[in-house]
Design a protein around this motif. Structure first.
Motif, PDB file in Angstrom:
ATOM      1  N   VAL A 127       0.845  -1.186   0.000  1.00 34.73           N
ATOM      2  CA  VAL A 127       0.000   0.000   0.000  1.00 34.73           C
ATOM      3  C   VAL A 127       0.888   1.246   0.000  1.00 34.73           C
ATOM      4  CG1 VAL A 127      -1.885   1.200   1.167  1.00 34.73           C
ATOM      5  CG2 VAL A 127      -1.725  -1.294   1.296  1.00 34.73           C
ATOM      6  N   THR A 128       0.526   2.217  -0.834  1.00 37.08           N
ATOM      7  CA  THR A 128       1.310   3.455  -0.884  1.00 37.08           C
ATOM      8  C   THR A 128       1.257   4.165   0.463  1.00 37.08           C
ATOM      9  OG1 THR A 128      -0.631   4.491  -1.906  1.00 37.08           O
ATOM     10  CG2 THR A 128       1.144   3.791  -3.361  1.00 37.08           C
ATOM     11  N   ASN A 169     -17.854  -3.021 -21.093  1.00 33.69           N
ATOM     12  CA  ASN A 169     -18.789  -1.955 -21.421  1.00 33.69           C
ATOM     13  C   ASN A 169     -18.020  -0.651 -21.530  1.00 33.69           C
ATOM     14  OD1 ASN A 169     -18.776  -0.544 -18.700  1.00 33.69           O
ATOM     15  ND2 ASN A 169     -19.499  -2.572 -18.076  1.00 33.69           N
ATOM     16  N   GLU A 170     -18.652   0.344 -22.085  1.00 35.78           N
ATOM     17  CA  GLU A 170     -17.983   1.616 -22.351  1.00 35.78           C
ATOM     18  C   GLU A 170     -18.122   2.604 -21.199  1.00 35.78           C
ATOM     19  OE1 GLU A 170     -16.043   1.974 -24.897  1.00 35.78           O
ATOM     20  OE2 GLU A 170     -16.554  -0.038 -25.593  1.00 35.78           O
ATOM     21  N   LYS A 171     -18.815   2.225 -20.132  1.00 37.40           N
ATOM     22  CA  LYS A 171     -19.019   3.153 -19.024  1.00 37.40           C
ATOM     23  C   LYS A 171     -17.729   3.365 -18.248  1.00 37.40           C
ATOM     24  CE  LYS A 171     -23.898   1.990 -18.324  1.00 37.40           C
ATOM     25  NZ  LYS A 171     -24.905   1.474 -17.364  1.00 37.40           N
ATOM     26  N   SER A 172     -17.535   4.597 -17.790  1.00 34.31           N
ATOM     27  CA  SER A 172     -16.377   4.905 -16.962  1.00 34.31           C
ATOM     28  C   SER A 172     -16.658   4.558 -15.504  1.00 34.31           C
ATOM     29  CB  SER A 172     -16.015   6.391 -17.095  1.00 34.31           C
ATOM     30  OG  SER A 172     -15.581   6.685 -18.404  1.00 34.31           O
ATOM     31  N   LEU A 173     -15.586   4.459 -14.726  1.00 33.54           N
ATOM     32  CA  LEU A 173     -15.683   4.053 -13.326  1.00 33.54           C
ATOM     33  C   LEU A 173     -15.224   5.195 -12.432  1.00 33.54           C
ATOM     34  CD1 LEU A 173     -13.999   0.554 -13.757  1.00 33.54           C
ATOM     35  CD2 LEU A 173     -16.441   1.052 -13.811  1.00 33.54           C
ATOM     36  N   LEU A 174     -15.864   5.319 -11.273  1.00 37.65           N
ATOM     37  CA  LEU A 174     -15.490   6.332 -10.288  1.00 37.65           C
ATOM     38  C   LEU A 174     -14.653   5.682  -9.197  1.00 37.65           C
ATOM     39  CD1 LEU A 174     -18.862   8.282  -9.941  1.00 37.65           C
ATOM     40  CD2 LEU A 174     -16.783   9.057 -11.098  1.00 37.65           C
ATOM     41  N   TYR A 175     -13.573   6.352  -8.824  1.00 34.75           N
ATOM     42  CA  TYR A 175     -12.663   5.793  -7.821  1.00 34.75           C
ATOM     43  C   TYR A 175     -12.152   6.915  -6.935  1.00 34.75           C
ATOM     44  CZ  TYR A 175      -8.910   2.938  -5.848  1.00 34.75           C
ATOM     45  OH  TYR A 175      -8.088   2.250  -4.998  1.00 34.75           O
ATOM     46  N   GLU A 176     -12.139   6.639  -5.632  1.00 34.13           N
ATOM     47  CA  GLU A 176     -11.615   7.593  -4.662  1.00 34.13           C
ATOM     48  C   GLU A 176     -10.971   6.821  -3.527  1.00 34.13           C
ATOM     49  OE1 GLU A 176     -13.104  11.730  -2.591  1.00 34.13           O
ATOM     50  OE2 GLU A 176     -14.493  10.025  -2.598  1.00 34.13           O
ATOM     51  N   GLY A 177      -9.662   6.990  -3.375  1.00 33.16           N
ATOM     52  CA  GLY A 177      -8.972   6.246  -2.322  1.00 33.16           C
ATOM     53  C   GLY A 177      -7.487   6.185  -2.582  1.00 33.16           C
ATOM     54  N   THR A 178      -6.855   5.156  -2.032  1.00 34.24           N
ATOM     55  CA  THR A 178      -5.415   4.987  -2.162  1.00 34.24           C
ATOM     56  C   THR A 178      -5.105   3.950  -3.235  1.00 34.24           C
ATOM     57  OG1 THR A 178      -3.390   4.628  -0.894  1.00 34.24           O
ATOM     58  CG2 THR A 178      -5.239   3.180  -0.403  1.00 34.24           C
ATOM     59  N   THR A 179      -3.847   3.587  -3.364  1.00 36.13           N
ATOM     60  CA  THR A 179      -3.416   2.645  -4.397  1.00 36.13           C
ATOM     61  C   THR A 179      -2.435   1.640  -3.800  1.00 36.13           C
ATOM     62  OG1 THR A 179      -1.614   4.119  -5.037  1.00 36.13           O
ATOM     63  CG2 THR A 179      -3.687   4.335  -6.250  1.00 36.13           C
ATOM     64  N   VAL A 180      -2.115   0.629  -4.586  1.00 34.76           N
ATOM     65  CA  VAL A 180      -1.137  -0.371  -4.162  1.00 34.76           C
ATOM     66  C   VAL A 180      -0.140  -0.614  -5.289  1.00 34.76           C
ATOM     67  CG1 VAL A 180      -2.710  -1.537  -2.584  1.00 34.76           C
ATOM     68  CG2 VAL A 180      -2.554  -2.308  -4.947  1.00 34.76           C
ATOM     69  N   ILE A 181       0.995  -1.174  -4.919  1.00 32.41           N
ATOM     70  CA  ILE A 181       2.032  -1.579  -5.863  1.00 32.41           C
ATOM     71  C   ILE A 181       2.213  -3.084  -5.714  1.00 32.41           C
ATOM     72  CG2 ILE A 181       4.416  -1.270  -6.606  1.00 32.41           C
ATOM     73  CD1 ILE A 181       2.809   1.204  -6.985  1.00 32.41           C
ATOM     74  N   ALA A 182       2.367  -3.777  -6.829  1.00 30.27           N
ATOM     75  CA  ALA A 182       2.594  -5.225  -6.790  1.00 30.27           C
ATOM     76  C   ALA A 182       3.740  -5.575  -7.724  1.00 30.27           C
ATOM     77  CB  ALA A 182       1.327  -5.984  -7.187  1.00 30.27           C
ATOM     78  N   ASP A 218       1.539   1.876 -13.244  1.00 28.30           N
ATOM     79  CA  ASP A 218       2.140   1.029 -12.203  1.00 28.30           C
ATOM     80  C   ASP A 218       1.287   1.007 -10.944  1.00 28.30           C
ATOM     81  OD1 ASP A 218       4.262   0.422 -13.820  1.00 28.30           O
ATOM     82  OD2 ASP A 218       5.515   2.054 -13.066  1.00 28.30           O
ATOM     83  N   LEU A 219       0.416   2.004 -10.785  1.00 28.77           N
ATOM     84  CA  LEU A 219      -0.455   2.064  -9.619  1.00 28.77           C
ATOM     85  C   LEU A 219      -1.667   1.175  -9.846  1.00 28.77           C
ATOM     86  CD1 LEU A 219      -0.409   5.907  -8.966  1.00 28.77           C
ATOM     87  CD2 LEU A 219       0.729   4.148  -7.611  1.00 28.77           C
ATOM     88  N   LEU A 220      -1.900   0.265  -8.928  1.00 29.53           N
ATOM     89  CA  LEU A 220      -3.060  -0.625  -9.004  1.00 29.53           C
ATOM     90  C   LEU A 220      -4.145  -0.109  -8.069  1.00 29.53           C
ATOM     91  CD1 LEU A 220      -1.372  -4.152  -9.026  1.00 29.53           C
ATOM     92  CD2 LEU A 220      -2.013  -2.704 -10.952  1.00 29.53           C
ATOM     93  N   LEU A 221      -5.343   0.038  -8.603  1.00 38.78           N
ATOM     94  CA  LEU A 221      -6.476   0.454  -7.797  1.00 38.78           C
ATOM     95  C   LEU A 221      -7.132  -0.750  -7.126  1.00 38.78           C
ATOM     96  CD1 LEU A 221      -8.012   3.005 -10.330  1.00 38.78           C
ATOM     97  CD2 LEU A 221      -6.029   3.239  -8.815  1.00 38.78           C
ATOM     98  N   ILE A 222      -7.221  -1.849  -7.864  1.00 40.21           N
ATOM     99  CA  ILE A 222      -7.745  -3.110  -7.317  1.00 40.21           C
ATOM    100  C   ILE A 222      -6.815  -4.222  -7.777  1.00 40.21           C
ATOM    101  CG2 ILE A 222      -9.709  -4.680  -7.205  1.00 40.21           C
ATOM    102  CD1 ILE A 222     -11.531  -2.397  -7.970  1.00 40.21           C
ATOM    103  N   ALA A 223      -6.342  -5.014  -6.843  1.00 44.06           N
ATOM    104  CA  ALA A 223      -5.429  -6.116  -7.150  1.00 44.06           C
ATOM    105  C   ALA A 223      -5.950  -7.395  -6.512  1.00 44.06           C
ATOM    106  CB  ALA A 223      -4.024  -5.806  -6.646  1.00 44.06           C
ATOM    107  N   ALA A 224      -5.610  -8.512  -7.120  1.00 42.70           N
ATOM    108  CA  ALA A 224      -6.092  -9.808  -6.633  1.00 42.70           C
ATOM    109  C   ALA A 224      -4.939 -10.786  -6.532  1.00 42.70           C
ATOM    110  CB  ALA A 224      -7.169 -10.359  -7.557  1.00 42.70           C
ATOM    111  N   LEU A 225      -5.120 -11.741  -5.663  1.00 43.32           N
ATOM    112  CA  LEU A 225      -4.179 -12.850  -5.523  1.00 43.32           C
ATOM    113  C   LEU A 225      -4.984 -14.138  -5.562  1.00 43.32           C
ATOM    114  CD1 LEU A 225      -1.321 -14.072  -4.621  1.00 43.32           C
ATOM    115  CD2 LEU A 225      -2.269 -14.000  -2.316  1.00 43.32           C
TER     116      LEU A 225
END
Length: 434
Positions: A127-128, A169-182, A218-225
């Protein structure tokens, strides 16, 4: 009769608990207000048959398992600022829960607590720095307060997997928060949503004096494992991404483009269902192999036999198992190293077939299917068979490559015969005169 009733109830109780355990989900919250602000997502899960248990993240009665048995299969943590979990819950118990096949979804925020930072590190995410936000001065919603932290990101930044994020789909997404690096070299980490190339992560009220931990894509908003045991862990740097407000909010980007409603609801719902293994599950229904012309497996194969391998695959879709049809499933015939590797022929209804010749080397072999595709659980299937050499009655009487040896043997026999004939019938002239 009453005693008999109680005994029957006790005997059937474990079966009932076992049948419903697969959708038992523990939801940890900062406060119960989140239950209302994220009601659409929770109602979606309830409609899919999930039993949600809501508790505070610092509840002193928290417990995941007892006597080696887990009460829940899934864990959702919507408590970005939690510093320490309550009860018997801690980072060690959560990581053990994942090691035992449990699924975890947790969200951070601008002020991500130390507990979630440590959990993210255990799962391969960094997490940043604290109190930093995702900032994009070229891609933000006009309703932003001026800090450009309500970022508008395109759906093209999503991972290319219908199983994880649904149909494009062509809709844009809203995001507000921090980011992660992987680590991009980690084969188990999946970058579900990355930032735009113009974005960066930093504290909003502090002048920029040094280089940010990460910028751009390089910034990931949502990451999975997806672990090797197929347990799934998803980390989102934004709790807002899953909220009712984000689901129903219109998108008005600073460049003038707009949408009546964001695409958050569809994407977020699919990500959550994928995390809880309601999507992307695949399994082997049946495996068969036999000699060409037969229908049942033999006790063993003989070298140079023609063999047929058949496998049937299924995937979990809309609450039921359906045939899985694909054109990229391979099988290997392995002893120590693969002797054969080939594409399975899709014959329809999730059934695959492969016909090949057993190699001219006897030993113990395995039919192996290792199917690893983004969005699906890893599928591994192995079937052991033995390959024996030819019996002495099965070899050819005369081998073409041995004809020179046959010729040399017969020429030697012919030469011995001529020599014997000459030796027996030859008489010296001197002997005749005497």
């Amino acid at each position: 009769m009453l005693l008999k009733y109680y005994l029957c109830s006790l005997l059937t109780l474990p079966l009932v608990l076992l049948a419903s355990a697969s959708k038992e989900t523990l939801v940890l919250l900062n406060n119960l207000v989140i239950k209302e602000t994220h009601s659409v997502l929770f109602n979606t899960l309830k409609a899919r048959g999930y039993h949600l248990t809501f508790k505070s993240a610092d509840d002193p009665t928290l417990v995941l398992s007892k006597y080696g048995k887990y009460f829940y299969q899934n864990l959702i943590i919507f408590a970005p600022t939690v510093q320490e979990f309550g009860g018997a819950l801690n980072i060690e118990t959560i990581t053990q829960f994942i090691d035992d096949g449990g699924n975890v979804l947790f969200t951070g925020g601008v002020s991500t607590g130390s507990a979630l930072r440590e959990l993210a590190a255990e799962c391969g995410f960094e997490v940043t720095e604290e109190n930093s936000s995702l900032i994009d001065h070229l891609n933000y919603d006009i309703s932003d307060e001026g800090k450009h932290t309500l970022v508008v990101t395109r759906s093209s930044n999503l991972i290319k997997s219908e199983e994880i994020v649904g149909k494009s789909n062509e809709k844009s997404l809203l995001y507000e928060g921090t980011t992660v690096i992987a680590d991009p070299k980690n084969p188990l980490v999946l970058p579900i949503l990355h930032a735009e190339s113009t974005a960066y992560s930093y504290k909003t009220d502090v002048p920029i004096k040094d280089y940010s931990l990460g910028t751009g894509k390089d910034l990931l908003l949502i990451a999975a494992l997806q672990a090797r045991n197929n347990a799934r862990v998803v980390f989102s740097g934004s709790l807002y991404f899953f909220s009712d407000a984000a689901f129903s909010s219109p998108v008005k980007k600073v460049d003038g483009s707009s949408y009546n409603v964001s695409g958050n609801q569809e994407v977020a719902s699919n990500i959550v269902l994928w995390t809880l293994k309601d999507r992307g599950m695949i399994r082997v229904k049946s495996v068969n192999h036999h000699k060409l012309g037969d229908s049942s497996p033999p006790p063993s194969y003989t070298i140079m036999d023609m063999a047929v391998y058949l496998v049937e695959l299924e995937r979990w879709e809309d609450g039921k198992w359906v045939p899985h049809n694909a054109d990229d499933v391979q099988v290997e015939f392995v002893r120590i190293d693969p002797f054969w590797r080939g594409n399975l022929k899709n014959v329809g209804d999730g059934k695959y077939e492969f016909t090949f010749k057993i190699p001219d080397t006897y030993g113990v072999y395995q039919f192996k299917v290792d199917y690893n595709r983004i969005g699906f659980t890893t599928l591994r299937s192995s079937t052991m068979v033995s390959v024996i050499p030819l019996e002495h009655t099965q070899y050819e009487r005369f081998i073409l490559s041995a004809y020179p040896y046959y010729a040399s043997a017969f020429s030697m026999m012919f030469g011995v015969f001529i020599f014997s004939f000459v030796f027996l019938h030859y008489r010296d002239d001197k002997v005749k005169g005497e």
